[in-house]
Scaffold this motif. Structure first.
Motif, PDB file in Angstrom:
ATOM      1  N   GLU A 398     -39.377  -2.973 -19.495  1.00 56.21           N
ATOM      2  CA  GLU A 398     -39.470  -2.412 -18.142  1.00 56.21           C
ATOM      3  C   GLU A 398     -38.808  -1.045 -17.988  1.00 56.21           C
ATOM      4  O   GLU A 398     -37.899  -0.877 -17.177  1.00 56.21           O
ATOM      5  CB  GLU A 398     -38.857  -3.382 -17.133  1.00 56.21           C
ATOM      6  CG  GLU A 398     -37.460  -3.867 -17.484  1.00 56.21           C
ATOM      7  CD  GLU A 398     -36.833  -4.667 -16.342  1.00 56.21           C
ATOM      8  OE1 GLU A 398     -36.822  -4.185 -15.201  1.00 56.21           O
ATOM      9  OE2 GLU A 398     -36.349  -5.779 -16.618  1.00 56.21           O
ATOM     10  N   PRO A 399     -39.281  -0.070 -18.759  1.00 51.66           N
ATOM     11  CA  PRO A 399     -38.700   1.259 -18.549  1.00 51.66           C
ATOM     12  C   PRO A 399     -39.057   1.793 -17.168  1.00 51.66           C
ATOM     13  O   PRO A 399     -40.048   1.362 -16.562  1.00 51.66           O
ATOM     14  CB  PRO A 399     -39.361   2.104 -19.644  1.00 51.66           C
ATOM     15  CG  PRO A 399     -40.667   1.414 -19.904  1.00 51.66           C
ATOM     16  CD  PRO A 399     -40.402  -0.048 -19.704  1.00 51.66           C
ATOM     17  N   GLY A 400     -38.226   2.710 -16.710  1.00 54.43           N
ATOM     18  CA  GLY A 400     -38.499   3.318 -15.407  1.00 54.43           C
ATOM     19  C   GLY A 400     -37.947   4.722 -15.339  1.00 54.43           C
ATOM     20  O   GLY A 400     -37.091   5.114 -16.141  1.00 54.43           O
ATOM     21  N   LEU A 401     -38.464   5.462 -14.399  1.00 58.83           N
ATOM     22  CA  LEU A 401     -37.907   6.783 -14.060  1.00 58.83           C
ATOM     23  C   LEU A 401     -37.628   6.780 -12.569  1.00 58.83           C
ATOM     24  O   LEU A 401     -38.520   6.449 -11.760  1.00 58.83           O
ATOM     25  CB  LEU A 401     -38.912   7.888 -14.387  1.00 58.83           C
ATOM     26  CG  LEU A 401     -38.815   8.518 -15.768  1.00 58.83           C
ATOM     27  CD1 LEU A 401     -39.978   9.489 -15.983  1.00 58.83           C
ATOM     28  CD2 LEU A 401     -37.472   9.254 -15.969  1.00 58.83           C
ATOM     29  N   TYR A 402     -36.401   7.120 -12.229  1.00 57.03           N
ATOM     30  CA  TYR A 402     -35.976   7.068 -10.828  1.00 57.03           C
ATOM     31  C   TYR A 402     -35.478   8.466 -10.473  1.00 57.03           C
ATOM     32  O   TYR A 402     -34.356   8.842 -10.812  1.00 57.03           O
ATOM     33  CB  TYR A 402     -34.897   5.992 -10.658  1.00 57.03           C
ATOM     34  CG  TYR A 402     -35.368   4.676 -11.257  1.00 57.03           C
ATOM     35  CD1 TYR A 402     -36.304   3.891 -10.588  1.00 57.03           C
ATOM     36  CD2 TYR A 402     -34.949   4.271 -12.527  1.00 57.03           C
ATOM     37  CE1 TYR A 402     -36.787   2.723 -11.160  1.00 57.03           C
ATOM     38  CE2 TYR A 402     -35.426   3.104 -13.099  1.00 57.03           C
ATOM     39  CZ  TYR A 402     -36.343   2.336 -12.418  1.00 57.03           C
ATOM     40  OH  TYR A 402     -36.835   1.191 -12.979  1.00 57.03           O
ATOM     41  N   LEU A 403     -36.341   9.232  -9.858  1.00 57.22           N
ATOM     42  CA  LEU A 403     -36.097  10.643  -9.597  1.00 57.22           C
ATOM     43  C   LEU A 403     -35.623  10.759  -8.150  1.00 57.22           C
ATOM     44  O   LEU A 403     -36.430  10.764  -7.212  1.00 57.22           O
ATOM     45  CB  LEU A 403     -37.376  11.443  -9.871  1.00 57.22           C
ATOM     46  CG  LEU A 403     -37.986  11.170 -11.272  1.00 57.22           C
ATOM     47  CD1 LEU A 403     -39.307  11.919 -11.447  1.00 57.22           C
ATOM     48  CD2 LEU A 403     -37.014  11.519 -12.389  1.00 57.22           C
ATOM     49  N   VAL A 419     -40.753   5.146 -10.577  1.00 56.94           N
ATOM     50  CA  VAL A 419     -41.805   4.380 -11.270  1.00 56.94           C
ATOM     51  C   VAL A 419     -41.139   3.410 -12.239  1.00 56.94           C
ATOM     52  O   VAL A 419     -40.281   3.810 -13.032  1.00 56.94           O
ATOM     53  CB  VAL A 419     -42.751   5.313 -12.075  1.00 56.94           C
ATOM     54  CG1 VAL A 419     -43.722   4.489 -12.927  1.00 56.94           C
ATOM     55  CG2 VAL A 419     -43.525   6.241 -11.151  1.00 56.94           C
ATOM     56  N   ARG A 420     -41.510   2.164 -12.151  1.00 54.24           N
ATOM     57  CA  ARG A 420     -41.134   1.175 -13.175  1.00 54.24           C
ATOM     58  C   ARG A 420     -42.404   0.419 -13.543  1.00 54.24           C
ATOM     59  O   ARG A 420     -43.226   0.129 -12.665  1.00 54.24           O
ATOM     60  CB  ARG A 420     -40.063   0.214 -12.642  1.00 54.24           C
ATOM     61  CG  ARG A 420     -39.731  -0.926 -13.578  1.00 54.24           C
ATOM     62  CD  ARG A 420     -38.355  -1.583 -13.308  1.00 54.24           C
ATOM     63  NE  ARG A 420     -38.242  -2.321 -12.065  1.00 54.24           N
ATOM     64  CZ  ARG A 420     -37.547  -1.923 -10.999  1.00 54.24           C
ATOM     65  NH1 ARG A 420     -36.926  -0.766 -10.991  1.00 54.24           N
ATOM     66  NH2 ARG A 420     -37.496  -2.674  -9.908  1.00 54.24           N
ATOM     67  N   ILE A 421     -42.554   0.144 -14.826  1.00 58.13           N
ATOM     68  CA  ILE A 421     -43.656  -0.714 -15.290  1.00 58.13           C
ATOM     69  C   ILE A 421     -42.995  -1.825 -16.086  1.00 58.13           C
ATOM     70  O   ILE A 421     -42.291  -1.558 -17.070  1.00 58.13           O
ATOM     71  CB  ILE A 421     -44.665   0.057 -16.179  1.00 58.13           C
ATOM     72  CG1 ILE A 421     -45.084   1.369 -15.512  1.00 58.13           C
ATOM     73  CG2 ILE A 421     -45.877  -0.827 -16.470  1.00 58.13           C
ATOM     74  CD1 ILE A 421     -45.896   2.292 -16.441  1.00 58.13           C
ATOM     75  N   GLU A 422     -43.204  -3.047 -15.636  1.00 58.85           N
ATOM     76  CA  GLU A 422     -42.481  -4.182 -16.237  1.00 58.85           C
ATOM     77  C   GLU A 422     -43.455  -5.287 -16.607  1.00 58.85           C
ATOM     78  O   GLU A 422     -44.212  -5.765 -15.752  1.00 58.85           O
ATOM     79  CB  GLU A 422     -41.447  -4.722 -15.238  1.00 58.85           C
ATOM     80  CG  GLU A 422     -40.717  -5.948 -15.766  1.00 58.85           C
ATOM     81  CD  GLU A 422     -39.544  -6.371 -14.890  1.00 58.85           C
ATOM     82  OE1 GLU A 422     -39.562  -6.096 -13.678  1.00 58.85           O
ATOM     83  OE2 GLU A 422     -38.608  -6.981 -15.431  1.00 58.85           O
ATOM     84  N   ASP A 423     -43.420  -5.657 -17.877  1.00 56.92           N
ATOM     85  CA  ASP A 423     -44.277  -6.743 -18.355  1.00 56.92           C
ATOM     86  C   ASP A 423     -43.459  -7.786 -19.082  1.00 56.92           C
ATOM     87  O   ASP A 423     -42.332  -7.532 -19.509  1.00 56.92           O
ATOM     88  CB  ASP A 423     -45.373  -6.171 -19.263  1.00 56.92           C
ATOM     89  CG  ASP A 423     -46.469  -5.524 -18.435  1.00 56.92           C
ATOM     90  OD1 ASP A 423     -47.381  -6.249 -18.007  1.00 56.92           O
ATOM     91  OD2 ASP A 423     -46.380  -4.310 -18.167  1.00 56.92           O
ATOM     92  N   ASP A 424     -44.063  -8.967 -19.217  1.00 57.62           N
ATOM     93  CA  ASP A 424     -43.403 -10.107 -19.849  1.00 57.62           C
ATOM     94  C   ASP A 424     -44.102 -10.397 -21.178  1.00 57.62           C
ATOM     95  O   ASP A 424     -45.345 -10.462 -21.219  1.00 57.62           O
ATOM     96  CB  ASP A 424     -43.469 -11.333 -18.924  1.00 57.62           C
ATOM     97  CG  ASP A 424     -42.841 -11.045 -17.553  1.00 57.62           C
ATOM     98  OD1 ASP A 424     -42.047 -10.081 -17.468  1.00 57.62           O
ATOM     99  OD2 ASP A 424     -43.161 -11.762 -16.596  1.00 57.62           O
TER     100      ASP A 424
END
Ligand code: GLY
Ligand code: MN
Ligand code: MN
Length: 456
Positions: A398-403, A419-424
């Motif tokens: 679940e990497p993300g960028l928080y600007l 933006v975060r994209i999180e998968d299992d």
């Protein structure tokens, strides 16, 4: 357990007293109402082996694993009860009626334990509990199994909870760190039944995300659209499972830059992104943990797409690093390498070296998943953070960028985008299987999916 000092039924201050005549009338003419014969939990075939693995780590010691206690929400109203994950894992019992119950592994010779469950059985149809007690009465909160039924359900010898107070002391999971650590580490690798439960949690979660996309027109029109989204997802979670596995994060616009935005009290603006991080918890208490970041208009702007593409590339690199024997930290480092290089390419960072990129990523890129959203949290670093991946482990990437909207290191057009994209994923013999692939991840895939769900 916040028990009142008196021993009578737990009634409310607005409950009317009961006449002797009524008490007499209530105490008879109830037909027998046994539970059906075949109530054995399917997971009961697996729990003896789980208990045996724990037993082997503590020969000759009494092990006490409480389900946990009810907690007052206000006055005579309790919070909904969820048993402790270790108790659920060892017994298979997951219902609200487990409040106060205790599993004891009683030493039975030097090398094995006998499991004994201390339970509060069904209210007898004598006395007042069954119709007056707001906390435990059958007519207030529902029927519990009697001792024989509880034994049939779990396949564990059951004893009345009143007997528990007479037990000598032992290691208690909630207080003993060696026991808590063992219980976390034993749960690191999931058996195939657990993976199936997690897949069900993921599939229901995917359905919940679809519900949210379909509900976007209503949510956009509501002054607290984030709450509308939380509610729509919560409906799916309660309908299909026990509820949400953690508080839903419905974060629009710059709220997405707050990692655990659960206030969810903002409006939605069609020009913004929505970060939705949510998971359905099954009745067996396994939870999914999925994030999608969606353009509320149905189409990414070019700058939103630029940020999204970088996070997606990071996630792809992280997923590619998953395989048995890889260090747990590898996938996180793979994600961060891509993010740091991207930020350097954009000119936000002077160099991809060092850890300055963490100003924009804030948290690590994944964790174990299971009965708890942040599963196995008491495992020692050598077994988890500094350990290696094993087949059967389930985790998030679940990497993300928080600007941040007030970050002066960023060009104005990037500020306020999160933006975060999180998968299992489950680790397989030679890599990892994406469990949450039913939900699109690419910008084109998301636009096509949103268009399909909202058209007509
Ligand atoms: N939903 C919390 C997390 O992603 O870890
Ligand atoms: Mn997560
Ligand atoms: Mn999450």
């Amino acid at each position: 357990m916040d028990e009142p000092a008196t021993t009578g039924p737990r009634t409310g201050s607005h409950d009317l007293p009961v006449s002797e005549e009524l008490a007499g009338f209530m105490s008879g003419q109830w037909a027998a109402s046994p539970l059906p014969g075949d109530i054995r939990l399917p997971v009961a075939r697996l729990t003896p082996a789980r208990r045996a693995r724990l037993s082997a780590r503590f020969p000759g010691e009494r092990l006490i694993i409480p389900a946990g206690e009810l907690k007052v929400r206000s006055n005579d109203c309790d919070h909904r009860f969820r048993p402790h994950s270790a108790y659920a894992w060892l017994t298979g019992l997951t219902g609200e009626e487990q409040a106060g119950h205790v599993l004891v592994l009683e030493p039975d010779g030097p090398h094995r334990h006998e499991a004994v469950l201390y339970v509060r059985p069904r209210s007898p149809r004598v006395g007042e509990e069954f119709y007056r007690d707001r906390r435990y009465g059958e007519f207030w909160v529902g029927r519990r199994p009697d001792l024989a039924e509880a034994e049939r359900m779990a396949g564990i010898r059951c004893v009345h909870l009143d007997e528990y107070g007479r037990l000598p002391s032992g290691r208690v999971a909630s207080q003993d760190s060696a026991l808590a650590t063992a219980l976390s580490e034993l749960r690191l690798v999931k058996d195939s039944w657990e993976v199936d439960q997690l897949q069900q949690a993921v599939d229901h979660t995917a359905a919940g995300f679809e519900d949210v996309v379909r509900a976007l027109p209503r949510a956009l029109a509501h002054p607290r659209g984030e709450r509308w989204i939380e509610g729509v997802f919560g409906l799916r979670a309660r309908a299909e499972g026990n509820g949400t596995g953690y508080e839903t994060i419905a974060a629009s616009g710059a709220h997405a830059c707050v990692l655990h935005w659960i206030r969810n009290d903002g409006p939605l603006d069609a020009r913004d992104l929505l970060l939705l991080d949510a998971g359905v918890e099954t009745d067996t208490l396994y939870t999914a943990d999925i994030t999608r970041t969606l353009p509320l208009s149905g189409r990414f702007t070019s700058v939103q797409r630029q940020v999204y593409d970088l996070v997606l590339a990071a996630q792809e690199a992280g997923i590619a690093a998953l395989k048995p024997g890889a260090a747990f930290r590898d996938f996180h480092q793979a994600c961060m390498r891509v993010i740091a290089e991207g930020l350097a390419e954009w000119g936000v960072l002077k160099s991809a070296e060092g850890d300055l990129h963490r100003r924009y990523t804030l948290c690590s890129s994944g964790h174990m998943l299971g009965l708890d959203v942040h599963d196995c949290a008491r495992a020692r670093a050598e077994a988890y953070l500094d350990g290696v991946l094993e087949e059967g482990q389930v985790l998030t990437v679940e990497p993300g960028l928080y600007l941040q909207p007030d970050d002066e290191t960023l060009p104005p057009e990037l500020r306020g985008i999160g933006v975060r994209i999180e998968d299992d994923l489950v680790i397989t013999a030679d890599g990892a299987r994406l469990m949450s692939g039913a939900l699109p991840r690419t910008p084109d895939g998301i636009e096509e999916w949103m268009g399909r769900l909202t058209d007509g």
